[in-house]
Scaffold this active site. Structure first.
Site, PDB file in Angstrom:
ATOM      1  N   HIS A 162      -7.287  -9.097   6.430  1.00  0.00           N
ATOM      2  CA  HIS A 162      -7.343  -8.075   5.373  1.00  0.00           C
ATOM      3  C   HIS A 162      -5.925  -7.715   4.899  1.00  0.00           C
ATOM      4  O   HIS A 162      -5.662  -7.650   3.694  1.00  0.00           O
ATOM      5  CB  HIS A 162      -8.077  -6.854   5.934  1.00  0.00           C
ATOM      6  CG  HIS A 162      -8.182  -5.679   5.008  1.00  0.00           C
ATOM      7  ND1 HIS A 162      -9.388  -5.220   4.528  1.00  0.00           N
ATOM      8  CD2 HIS A 162      -7.229  -4.870   4.485  1.00  0.00           C
ATOM      9  CE1 HIS A 162      -9.155  -4.180   3.727  1.00  0.00           C
ATOM     10  NE2 HIS A 162      -7.857  -3.937   3.691  1.00  0.00           N
ATOM     11  N   GLN A 191       0.807  -1.214   0.000  1.00  0.00           N
ATOM     12  CA  GLN A 191       0.000   0.000   0.000  1.00  0.00           C
ATOM     13  C   GLN A 191       0.848   1.275   0.000  1.00  0.00           C
ATOM     14  O   GLN A 191       0.315   2.356  -0.243  1.00  0.00           O
ATOM     15  CB  GLN A 191      -0.954   0.008   1.201  1.00  0.00           C
ATOM     16  CG  GLN A 191      -2.033  -1.062   1.073  1.00  0.00           C
ATOM     17  CD  GLN A 191      -3.000  -0.981   2.230  1.00  0.00           C
ATOM     18  OE1 GLN A 191      -2.710  -1.469   3.309  1.00  0.00           O
ATOM     19  NE2 GLN A 191      -4.134  -0.323   2.025  1.00  0.00           N
ATOM     20  N   CYS A 240     -10.920   0.151   3.135  1.00  0.00           N
ATOM     21  CA  CYS A 240      -9.496   0.001   2.843  1.00  0.00           C
ATOM     22  C   CYS A 240      -8.929   1.353   2.452  1.00  0.00           C
ATOM     23  O   CYS A 240      -9.538   2.071   1.658  1.00  0.00           O
ATOM     24  CB  CYS A 240      -9.337  -0.997   1.695  1.00  0.00           C
ATOM     25  SG  CYS A 240      -7.627  -1.237   1.197  1.00  0.00           S
TER      26      CYS A 240
END
Ligand SMILES: [Zn+2]
Length: 152
Positions: free
Chosen positions: A130, A51, A88
């Site tokens: 997740h 990310q 998210c």
């Protein structure tokens, strides 16, 4: 210590299988610190290295019980099932219901290279699942039902 811009859906790094970390170098420690800084800056409860654009197997999680850093995390036990709402940082303004294991046991290395085993349930278990999905190129919207888009 630095806050990065979180990579958003559509960036290919989010679909890659992240690479295992073979050696915990000063750069890996810096990566973990940058990930935590970024997670807190965005008010997230978890962040995976892809990310912030780094395709390596590292996650940080803090569901309000303190920061957990994990290198090469793996889920070694699952129990039960629970459906709850997720979002998210890489998919701003979107929420959906995802079925996850209610309890998991996660194994990985801390920044000192020591193996740690963490039993988790509820939100912590969900956050681990997740974030580990991110390391396998899986986004929650691929598993979610009843997806809702809010203004961003
Ligand atoms: Zn995410």
């Amino acid at each position: 210590m630095a806050v990065y811009k979180v990579v958003e859906i559509g960036d290919p790094v989010l679909k890659e299988i992240a690479k295992p970390i073979k050696e915990i170098t000063p750069n890996i420690i810096k990566l973990l610190e940058n990930m935590a800084d970024t997670m807190y800056a965005y008010n997230g409860v978890g962040l995976a290295a892809p990310q912030i654009g780094v395709s390596k197997r590292a996650i940080v999680v803090d569901v309000g019980e303190g920061l957990i850093e994990l290198i090469n995390p793996e889920i070694i036990e699952v129990f039960g099932e629970e459906k709850d709402i997720e979002g998210c940082l890489s998919i701003p303004g979107v929420q959906g219901e995802v079925v996850r294991a209610q309890k998991v046991t996660v194994k990985g290395l801390n920044r000192y290279g020591e193996e740690i085993v963490i039993p988790a349930e509820g939100l912590l278990a969900r956050a681990f699942q997740h974030e580990i999905d991110h390391l396998n190129g899986i986004l929650f919207v691929e598993k979610a039902e009843n997806i809702v888009r809010k203004g961003r």
